[in-house]
Design a protein around this motif. Structure first.
Motif, PDB file in Angstrom:
ATOM      1  N   PHE A 115     -22.910  82.670 -29.496  1.00 17.44           N
ATOM      2  CA  PHE A 115     -23.667  81.757 -28.644  1.00 17.44           C
ATOM      3  C   PHE A 115     -22.923  81.505 -27.332  1.00 17.44           C
ATOM      4  O   PHE A 115     -23.534  81.495 -26.266  1.00 17.44           O
ATOM      5  CB  PHE A 115     -23.927  80.434 -29.372  1.00 17.44           C
ATOM      6  N   PHE A 116     -21.608  81.304 -27.402  1.00 17.18           N
ATOM      7  CA  PHE A 116     -20.829  81.072 -26.183  1.00 17.18           C
ATOM      8  C   PHE A 116     -20.934  82.251 -25.220  1.00 17.18           C
ATOM      9  O   PHE A 116     -20.912  82.077 -24.013  1.00 17.18           O
ATOM     10  CB  PHE A 116     -19.348  80.825 -26.528  1.00 17.18           C
ATOM     11  N   LYS A 117     -21.013  83.457 -25.794  1.00 18.51           N
ATOM     12  CA  LYS A 117     -21.054  84.650 -24.933  1.00 18.51           C
ATOM     13  C   LYS A 117     -22.292  84.689 -24.045  1.00 18.51           C
ATOM     14  O   LYS A 117     -22.308  85.373 -23.035  1.00 18.51           O
ATOM     15  CB  LYS A 117     -21.019  85.914 -25.803  1.00 18.51           C
ATOM     16  N   THR A 118     -23.350  83.973 -24.463  1.00 19.47           N
ATOM     17  CA  THR A 118     -24.586  84.023 -23.678  1.00 19.47           C
ATOM     18  C   THR A 118     -24.518  83.133 -22.437  1.00 19.47           C
ATOM     19  O   THR A 118     -25.401  83.176 -21.598  1.00 19.47           O
ATOM     20  CB  THR A 118     -25.787  83.562 -24.527  1.00 19.47           C
ATOM     21  N   ILE A 119     -23.458  82.303 -22.335  1.00 22.97           N
ATOM     22  CA  ILE A 119     -23.357  81.425 -21.165  1.00 22.97           C
ATOM     23  C   ILE A 119     -22.904  82.249 -19.950  1.00 22.97           C
ATOM     24  O   ILE A 119     -21.900  82.951 -20.015  1.00 22.97           O
ATOM     25  CB  ILE A 119     -22.327  80.290 -21.413  1.00 22.97           C
ATOM     26  N   PRO A 120     -23.648  82.171 -18.828  1.00 27.34           N
ATOM     27  CA  PRO A 120     -23.260  82.947 -17.656  1.00 27.34           C
ATOM     28  C   PRO A 120     -21.886  82.510 -17.127  1.00 27.34           C
ATOM     29  O   PRO A 120     -21.616  81.308 -17.019  1.00 27.34           O
ATOM     30  CB  PRO A 120     -24.346  82.618 -16.626  1.00 27.34           C
ATOM     31  N   GLN A 121     -21.004  83.485 -16.847  1.00 31.86           N
ATOM     32  CA  GLN A 121     -19.641  83.186 -16.398  1.00 31.86           C
ATOM     33  C   GLN A 121     -19.631  82.403 -15.085  1.00 31.86           C
ATOM     34  O   GLN A 121     -18.720  81.623 -14.823  1.00 31.86           O
ATOM     35  CB  GLN A 121     -18.839  84.482 -16.223  1.00 31.86           C
ATOM     36  N   GLY A 122     -20.661  82.597 -14.277  1.00 30.90           N
ATOM     37  CA  GLY A 122     -20.756  81.931 -12.981  1.00 30.90           C
ATOM     38  C   GLY A 122     -20.612  80.417 -13.092  1.00 30.90           C
ATOM     39  O   GLY A 122     -20.009  79.767 -12.238  1.00 30.90           O
ATOM     40  N   LEU A 123     -21.174  79.871 -14.157  1.00 31.90           N
ATOM     41  CA  LEU A 123     -21.103  78.429 -14.370  1.00 31.90           C
ATOM     42  C   LEU A 123     -19.661  77.943 -14.421  1.00 31.90           C
ATOM     43  O   LEU A 123     -19.299  76.923 -13.851  1.00 31.90           O
ATOM     44  CB  LEU A 123     -21.785  78.058 -15.688  1.00 31.90           C
ATOM     45  N   PHE A 124     -18.826  78.734 -15.142  1.00 26.19           N
ATOM     46  CA  PHE A 124     -17.433  78.327 -15.287  1.00 26.19           C
ATOM     47  C   PHE A 124     -16.671  78.515 -13.977  1.00 26.19           C
ATOM     48  O   PHE A 124     -15.814  77.715 -13.621  1.00 26.19           O
ATOM     49  CB  PHE A 124     -16.749  79.127 -16.396  1.00 26.19           C
ATOM     50  N   GLU A 125     -17.017  79.597 -13.282  1.00 24.48           N
ATOM     51  CA  GLU A 125     -16.320  79.863 -12.028  1.00 24.48           C
ATOM     52  C   GLU A 125     -16.582  78.750 -11.016  1.00 24.48           C
ATOM     53  O   GLU A 125     -15.668  78.280 -10.333  1.00 24.48           O
ATOM     54  CB  GLU A 125     -16.753  81.221 -11.456  1.00 24.48           C
ATOM     55  N   ALA A 126     -17.837  78.311 -10.983  1.00 26.15           N
ATOM     56  CA  ALA A 126     -18.177  77.212 -10.075  1.00 26.15           C
ATOM     57  C   ALA A 126     -17.403  75.965 -10.443  1.00 26.15           C
ATOM     58  O   ALA A 126     -16.850  75.271  -9.580  1.00 26.15           O
ATOM     59  CB  ALA A 126     -19.689  76.937 -10.146  1.00 26.15           C
ATOM     60  N   ALA A 127     -17.317  75.698 -11.748  1.00 26.12           N
ATOM     61  CA  ALA A 127     -16.604  74.509 -12.221  1.00 26.12           C
ATOM     62  C   ALA A 127     -15.125  74.604 -11.881  1.00 26.12           C
ATOM     63  O   ALA A 127     -14.488  73.633 -11.494  1.00 26.12           O
ATOM     64  CB  ALA A 127     -16.800  74.349 -13.726  1.00 26.12           C
ATOM     65  N   GLN A 128     -14.601  75.841 -12.013  1.00 26.25           N
ATOM     66  CA  GLN A 128     -13.189  76.088 -11.719  1.00 26.25           C
ATOM     67  C   GLN A 128     -12.878  75.703 -10.278  1.00 26.25           C
ATOM     68  O   GLN A 128     -11.863  75.062  -9.998  1.00 26.25           O
ATOM     69  CB  GLN A 128     -12.907  77.574 -11.929  1.00 26.25           C
ATOM     70  N   LEU A 129     -13.781  76.103  -9.383  1.00 25.97           N
ATOM     71  CA  LEU A 129     -13.576  75.803  -7.968  1.00 25.97           C
ATOM     72  C   LEU A 129     -13.575  74.300  -7.722  1.00 25.97           C
ATOM     73  O   LEU A 129     -12.883  73.790  -6.852  1.00 25.97           O
ATOM     74  CB  LEU A 129     -14.654  76.481  -7.117  1.00 25.97           C
ATOM     75  N   ASP A 130     -14.374  73.577  -8.530  1.00 30.04           N
ATOM     76  CA  ASP A 130     -14.400  72.123  -8.395  1.00 30.04           C
ATOM     77  C   ASP A 130     -13.194  71.468  -9.054  1.00 30.04           C
ATOM     78  O   ASP A 130     -13.138  70.244  -9.156  1.00 30.04           O
ATOM     79  CB  ASP A 130     -15.670  71.544  -9.045  1.00 30.04           C
TER      80      ASP A 130
END
Lengths: 299, 275
Positions: free
Chosen positions: B158-173
């Protein structure tokens, strides 16, 4: 340099996130598995301190080949397994197919049909012990009502029928699981396939045989693998329905025999060797399965 | 004509199927409301009067009140532990690519093939050594551990289906790793958590082998173990009360199943097709 920092950072978080699960899993699941394997090389009774036990090499495994009860259990386990493998997949598919194509309210019936699988084994055994009871049981009452008195026997207390009765109950409890799996497989077949076959003038049987079953190969493969693994894991249902009896170990399975040798006969080393045998069989099937499906994916 | 015969055959098949599946259950429920005499004389009739007394007897005489509490406590602790550590691990496995991912997953998954009976003897010994025999925490730790392989596997899918972009955006924040897990990843896999909960609830609540072997004192028994011992003990001849007990054990199972049944297939597809 930057890369290694990033990598170290990743590794640190990987470890932190995995540690709790790995510790718990290792102590209470992986160590027991390895202990079973290592106890199987000892003559430990299970009640004296382990340090007093001797390493006996493969003696326990050799002993199995001449132990008539073990051989009987293996035979029973095989008979049970063959019946399960032959009966469960086709019936599960048949029920799934009928539910999918010919039944109104298929969602409702699907939910109902799964019920035997969610019941606790203890409940299932109670239910069926009663239904199969010699005197008052549902089955025998119906048989007597139909004038078939001579067939009204104690299904679970009769040496000839007990294994069949246990197998039947197991089928009853197992089919819903594979039925749902087959149903999921059926629903994944692209509609175009079925439609194309209809346009080509194929009747229902032809569609099932030439379109549906071949496109469910992967699902059938999974179903067979899971059933074969489960066959060697059979314990609970048999233990609580017959405890391996009646008569001369007529329903004894590998793991029910293991349970008796480990806990009642104080032959923990020998019992562990039996358990280890089932572990090895199951892991072997799994490894084989992984190899084969990797090959299948490549094709 | 041929069509009609086909339809009749299918109807017949479904009727037989329904009777085979539901017959025994309906009959158990009916029997649980009868008097003992009624059960012997008219085993297939509808109960003349609902004998709620059977349920009260099971609750007191059969000691089901204690078993119920034990089962609730054990199920609660096991599931809480199992699902927390498994979702952490599953997130770790799907989010951080290291050279240990594959071996770790293999190590965890091989436990999935092992059944409780195969490891029951060492479990007894280990719990004795740790002084955890006959305790809620001891048995819950075993259940939690045994449920890890399936849970980790399903959740990491289930975790694998989460788009990586979401985390990258959060990382930048400047979002921390823990926060990524709790406030981004977890809410997106609710359905995975529900799937795992359904399967693991059914496993722990219904489990017999581990409970039966590890629990020594009668006051610590879980429901399946209590039902088993009662049927061969105090309720040996009191079938109607045994049936009432049977129904009581199954009710929570039914409720959880009905509430979460739409997650059943998801778990099966995620958990078994590629296992």
């Amino acid at each position: 340099m930057k890369k290694t920092i990033q990598e170290r950072y990743k590794l640190k978080w990987f470890e932190l996130f995995l540690a709790p699960a790995l510790i718990l899993y290792t102590i209470f699941w992986a160590v027991p598995i390895l202990s079973t394997l290592s106890f199987s090389f000892t003559n430990w009774s299970g009640i004296t301190p382990l340090s007093q036990a001797d390493f006996v090499g493969l003696k326990n495994f050799k002993q199995m080949t001449t132990d008539p009860i073990f051989i009987q259990s293996l035979k029973n386990n095989f008979q049970y397994g063959i019946v399960m493998v032959l009966v469960v997949p086709p019936l599960s598919f048949m029920i799934a197919y009928l539910l999918d194509t010919h039944v109104p309210f298929k969602k409702f019936f699907g939910v109902l049909a799964y019920i035997p699988a969610i019941l606790p084994s203890v409940v299932v055994m109670l239910l069926w012990r009663w239904i199969l009871n010699a005197q008052y049981g549902l089955v025998n009452t119906l048989l007597r009502a139909a004038g078939l008195d001579k067939f009204a026997i104690g299904w679970l207390s009769n040496v000839e029928t007990a294994l069949w009765a246990v197998t039947f109950v197991s089928i009853w409890k197992t089919i819903p699981v594979y039925m749902i799996l087959a149903l999921a497989g059926l629903q994944q077949i692209p509609v175009e396939y079925k439609e194309a076959a209809i346009i080509d003038g194929a009747n229902e049987w032809q569609r099932i045989i030439h379109v549906i079953i071949p496109s469910m190969r992967g699902v059938f493969y999974t179903i067979f693998t899971l059933i074969i693994i489960d066959v060697f894991r059979v314990f609970e249902l048999v233990y609580i329905m017959t405890e391996g009896g009646p008569g001369y170990y007529s329903t004894e399975m590998l793991l029910t025999y293991m349970y008796k040798t480990s806990f009642s006969s104080y032959m923990a080393g020998y019992g562990s060797a039996i358990a280890a045998t089932t572990i090895i069989i199951v892991l072997f099937i799994t490894a084989l399965n992984m190899k084969l499906s990797a090959k299948y994916d490549e094709e | 004509m041929k069509r009609l015969i086909g339809r009749i055959l299918i109807a017949l098949f479904l009727i037989i199927l329904s009777i085979l599946t539901l017959g025994p259950l309906v009959w158990t429920v009916m029997s649980s409301f009868k008097t003992s005499g009624e059960l012997m004389l008219q085993p297939y009739s509808i109960p003349a009067k609902l004998q709620w007394k059977n349920y009260a007897d099971a609750w007191r005489l059969g000691n089901f009140s204690t078993y119920f509490i034990n089962s609730i406590i054990v199920t609660f602790i096991s599931l809480l532990l199992m699902i927390s550590v498994s979702s952490l691990a599953a997130f770790g496995l799907s989010h951080y690519k290291t050279r240990f991912n594959h071996p770790t997953l293999l190590y965890i998954l091989f436990g999935q093939m092992i059944s409780a009976a195969m490891v029951i003897f060492p479990l007894v010994i280990i719990l004795q050594k740790m002084n955890l025999t006959d305790s809620y925490i001891g048995i819950s730790l075993v259940y939690a551990a045994g449920g890890i392989p399936f849970s980790v596997f399903v959740l990491s899918n289930f975790f694998k289906t989460i788009p990586q972009g979401l985390f990258e955006a959060a990382q930048l924040d400047g979002c921390s790793e823990i926060k990524k897990f709790i406030s981004i990843a977890l809410p997106l896999i609710k359905s995975g958590l529900a799937t795992v909960f359904l399967y693991q609830f059914l496993w722990v609540w219904n489990e017999f082998t581990i409970g039966f072997t590890l629990i020594r004192s009668s006051s610590m028994r879980t429901l399946p173990v209590g039902l088993y011992t009662a049927v061969f003990g105090v309720l040996q001849t009191n079938y109607v009360v045994a049936f009432a007990g049977t129904v009581m054990v199954s009710i929570p199972t039914f409720i959880i199943y009905l509430v979460f049944q739409k997650h059943l297939v998801k778990g099966m597809l995620a958990g078994s097709i590629k296992a």
